[in-house]
Write a protein that holds these residues in place. Sequence first.
Motif, PDB file in Angstrom:
ATOM      1  N   ARG A  76       0.834  -1.203   0.000  1.00  8.67           N
ATOM      2  CA  ARG A  76       0.000   0.000   0.000  1.00  8.67           C
ATOM      3  C   ARG A  76       0.867   1.250   0.000  1.00  8.67           C
ATOM      4  O   ARG A  76       0.621   2.198  -0.764  1.00  8.67           O
ATOM      5  N   GLN A  77       1.897   1.270   0.835  1.00  5.90           N
ATOM      6  CA  GLN A  77       2.794   2.417   0.877  1.00  5.90           C
ATOM      7  C   GLN A  77       3.522   2.594  -0.451  1.00  5.90           C
ATOM      8  O   GLN A  77       3.704   3.722  -0.929  1.00  5.90           O
ATOM      9  N   SER A  78       3.912   1.477  -1.065  1.00  6.81           N
ATOM     10  CA  SER A  78       4.614   1.553  -2.350  1.00  6.81           C
ATOM     11  C   SER A  78       3.696   2.102  -3.436  1.00  6.81           C
ATOM     12  O   SER A  78       4.150   2.834  -4.334  1.00  6.81           O
ATOM     13  N   GLN A  79       2.415   1.765  -3.380  1.00  2.53           N
ATOM     14  CA  GLN A  79       1.456   2.345  -4.320  1.00  2.53           C
ATOM     15  C   GLN A  79       1.387   3.866  -4.153  1.00  2.53           C
ATOM     16  O   GLN A  79       1.346   4.617  -5.135  1.00  2.53           O
ATOM     17  N   LEU A  80       1.397   4.306  -2.902  1.00  3.90           N
ATOM     18  CA  LEU A  80       1.280   5.735  -2.618  1.00  3.90           C
ATOM     19  C   LEU A  80       2.514   6.515  -3.073  1.00  3.90           C
ATOM     20  O   LEU A  80       2.398   7.575  -3.692  1.00  3.90           O
ATOM     21  N   ILE A  81       3.712   5.992  -2.755  1.00  2.00           N
ATOM     22  CA  ILE A  81       4.921   6.739  -3.116  1.00  2.00           C
ATOM     23  C   ILE A  81       5.211   6.648  -4.606  1.00  2.00           C
ATOM     24  O   ILE A  81       6.036   7.417  -5.127  1.00  2.00           O
ATOM     25  N   ASN A  82       4.509   5.758  -5.315  1.00  2.30           N
ATOM     26  CA  ASN A  82       4.678   5.659  -6.758  1.00  2.30           C
ATOM     27  C   ASN A  82       3.745   6.607  -7.509  1.00  2.30           C
ATOM     28  O   ASN A  82       3.785   6.676  -8.740  1.00  2.30           O
ATOM     29  N   ILE A  83       2.902   7.343  -6.783  1.00 10.07           N
ATOM     30  CA  ILE A  83       2.068   8.378  -7.404  1.00 10.07           C
ATOM     31  C   ILE A  83       2.974   9.580  -7.672  1.00 10.07           C
ATOM     32  O   ILE A  83       3.478  10.216  -6.746  1.00 10.07           O
ATOM     33  N   SER A  84       3.187   9.895  -8.936  1.00  8.47           N
ATOM     34  CA  SER A  84       4.312  10.748  -9.338  1.00  8.47           C
ATOM     35  C   SER A  84       3.841  11.969 -10.116  1.00  8.47           C
ATOM     36  O   SER A  84       2.764  11.959 -10.719  1.00  8.47           O
ATOM     37  N   GLY A  85       4.676  12.992 -10.141  1.00  8.92           N
ATOM     38  CA  GLY A  85       4.415  14.132 -11.006  1.00  8.92           C
ATOM     39  C   GLY A  85       4.679  15.467 -10.350  1.00  8.92           C
ATOM     40  O   GLY A  85       5.300  15.562  -9.289  1.00  8.92           O
ATOM     41  N   LEU A  86       4.167  16.517 -11.009  1.00 15.00           N
ATOM     42  CA  LEU A  86       4.183  17.887 -10.486  1.00 15.00           C
ATOM     43  C   LEU A  86       2.834  18.148  -9.840  1.00 15.00           C
ATOM     44  O   LEU A  86       1.789  17.963 -10.466  1.00 15.00           O
ATOM     45  N   PHE A  87       2.852  18.591  -8.568  1.00 16.58           N
ATOM     46  CA  PHE A  87       1.629  18.780  -7.803  1.00 16.58           C
ATOM     47  C   PHE A  87       1.545  20.204  -7.256  1.00 16.58           C
ATOM     48  O   PHE A  87       2.558  20.800  -6.893  1.00 16.58           O
ATOM     49  N   GLU A  88       0.320  20.704  -7.177  1.00 14.66           N
ATOM     50  CA  GLU A  88       0.056  21.982  -6.523  1.00 14.66           C
ATOM     51  C   GLU A  88      -0.286  21.719  -5.061  1.00 14.66           C
ATOM     52  O   GLU A  88      -1.197  20.950  -4.763  1.00 14.66           O
ATOM     53  N   VAL A  89       0.442  22.355  -4.157  1.00 14.61           N
ATOM     54  CA  VAL A  89       0.184  22.232  -2.723  1.00 14.61           C
ATOM     55  C   VAL A  89      -0.670  23.397  -2.246  1.00 14.61           C
ATOM     56  O   VAL A  89      -1.663  23.219  -1.524  1.00 14.61           O
ATOM     57  N   VAL A  90      -0.292  24.612  -2.640  1.00 10.20           N
ATOM     58  CA  VAL A  90      -1.063  25.823  -2.377  1.00 10.20           C
ATOM     59  C   VAL A  90      -1.223  26.552  -3.701  1.00 10.20           C
ATOM     60  O   VAL A  90      -0.212  26.810  -4.378  1.00 10.20           O
ATOM     61  N   PRO A  91      -2.446  26.885  -4.115  1.00  5.06           N
ATOM     62  CA  PRO A  91      -2.637  27.538  -5.411  1.00  5.06           C
ATOM     63  C   PRO A  91      -1.796  28.805  -5.554  1.00  5.06           C
ATOM     64  O   PRO A  91      -1.740  29.631  -4.636  1.00  5.06           O
ATOM     65  N   ASP A  92      -1.123  28.887  -6.706  1.00  3.17           N
ATOM     66  CA  ASP A  92      -0.270  30.051  -6.997  1.00  3.17           C
ATOM     67  C   ASP A  92       0.723  30.314  -5.869  1.00  3.17           C
ATOM     68  O   ASP A  92       1.017  31.471  -5.542  1.00  3.17           O
TER      69      ASP A  92
END
Length: 661
Positions: A106-122
């Motif tokens: 389960r943890q490996s599935q989560l850490i394999n979610i990859s990319g550029l992410f927005e944490v706080v808009p702008d």
Amino acid sequence: MRKSYLSSISAIAILATGLASPALGQDQDARKDATAATTAANAELLNELPFDDTSDFENAKRGLIAPLPTDMIEGQDGNAVWNPQQYDFITEGGEAPDTVNPSLWRQSQLINISGLFEVVPDGIYQIRNLDLSNMTILEGEEGITVVDPLVSEETARVALELYYEHRGRKPVKAVIYTHSHVDHYGGVRGVVDEADVESGDVKIYAPEGFLEAAVAENVFAGNAMSRRASYMYGNLLPADEKGQVGAGLGTTTSAGTVTLIPPTDIISETGHTETIDGLTYEFLMAPGSEAPAEMLWYVREYKAIEAAEDVTHTLHNTYSLRGAKIREPLPWSKYINTALQMWGDEAEVIFAQHHWPTWGNENVVELMESQRDLYRYINDQTLHMVNQGMTMREIADAFELPESLANVWANRGYYGSIYHNVAATYVLYLGWFSGNPATLHELPPEEASQKYVEFMGGADAIIEKAKQSYEQGEYRWVAQVLNHVVFADPDNQAAKDLEADALEQLGYQAESGPWRNFYLTGAKELRDGVEELPTPNTASPDTVRAMTPEMFFDYLSIRLDSGAAANAEITLNVDLGNEGGQYVLELQNGVLNNTADTQADDADATLTLSRDTLNRMILGEATAPDLVSSGDIQLEGEATKLEELVSYLGTFEFWFGIVTP
């Protein structure tokens, strides 16, 4: 292939290598399936843990802007640095294979979610799973601030370009190192040019003690740490369902160029406020928590807590299995508590340099309180059991978290583990000795193992009994008893094969990524022998250049063959000019002492050289005799004394056995 060990190429030489990716070299046919005992052990967790809670998956996917590029990232020589597709066999929603602990899967599935992410808009963005760690980018008034530029220059450069592609090209105004581990500074040259740092256009912030901690940890015991790290991160294992499935903290380490630009601005006090590119940062110092030098902070404009590596979605290491100084769980807990007092009333998001953020004030506080209590519980209850007269392994084996902590996904031991963190806490307070005098002066492993095997009726008898224990699923005992046979007779392949089978099943059951990697790499080494494959070694050229002269001379003393030098007496003056200062090196009693800011009147020889020349020797780019001949080193006195000192410097073989003598 170039060996990854520290070699005395010259008078002052360190072979510096980068990090390498997991290698495919194992005989696939040697690996076994999960046994019925392993399958049953793994299945039990499905009923014990709240697998129906999918909030982590929602948070891990929240704010996705773009996936990672799919192309292999390569170095200048065409070497593979990072393969974004190597963990494609880990698919979200898929059931765990019998050969992987379902909680780790389960943890490996989560850490394999990859990319550029927005944490706080702008405002705040993260690139995830382009290396072991995250790279965070904060948008300010005139440009961006990059936090923790990954392990390698190559992956950091690709991460920044991914951000630019979707957010526009903005100048880097600052870099912040949250702490002194290589996955949080190694890619800095991929995001900034050192010339811009030297000119003052870019500032680099770091916690007090950062440079000393980063260099000392990677060099002084670096050879042994790097060898053990090849086990911990599974660098020698294939990435598949019977091999490496991640490290719990991230998937794996990149294989590129490790760089380091020294910080320009040092943060040293809790409560210190700094305006960086128009944003207000309030800092909290956390030395001795997850790293010797570490800091957390709050960005007021974004109501965001940057937790560095002190609040993540795993029980972290208070002791790293690769080998490191023990970290203290009590101060760690108190730092989190201080963060709650400082920012808990208003924070709307908490993010770290691994894993995914948590949003909403109530959720932020709940996560922080749970992690605070997790580390405090480990400290307090270990000492509670210590004071009942229990020993290290008795405590570690009996220790249990209350359900209120154990059933929180973020507290599971994906990177650290309850067992080895509790054992480390015992050692932190009481040291390695249990108090039982029978354990005070035990025989060394090979000698003791020979006697164990003799007392137990010989290797053949032990192997037969161990086979019965294996069939009963007693893998811990099989590994323990056969370890004696292997150390008594390293050529006994039957013992090594059966021990490998036991370690393999323990690996399949392990919830901790590093535990799995240790077990499976040990099994591989028992079956195939010590193979010289690409693996991490963190003594990079930039790390070497960052060493102070005192650190370097201390390292020379570590390399000294004290037996050969026991009766030698040598005194050398070393003059590094205004930039590096003056030192006296004194060899006597098998020890090489160094004293700064002085020169000895009775020195056997005096060496005058620049720090740049010293660096060239450290990196093996030139030998001392050649530099003397060229005039880069001016030598007055007995040249033979320098040659004699060099002759006493030993080498450290990297590929020493771990599961064999």
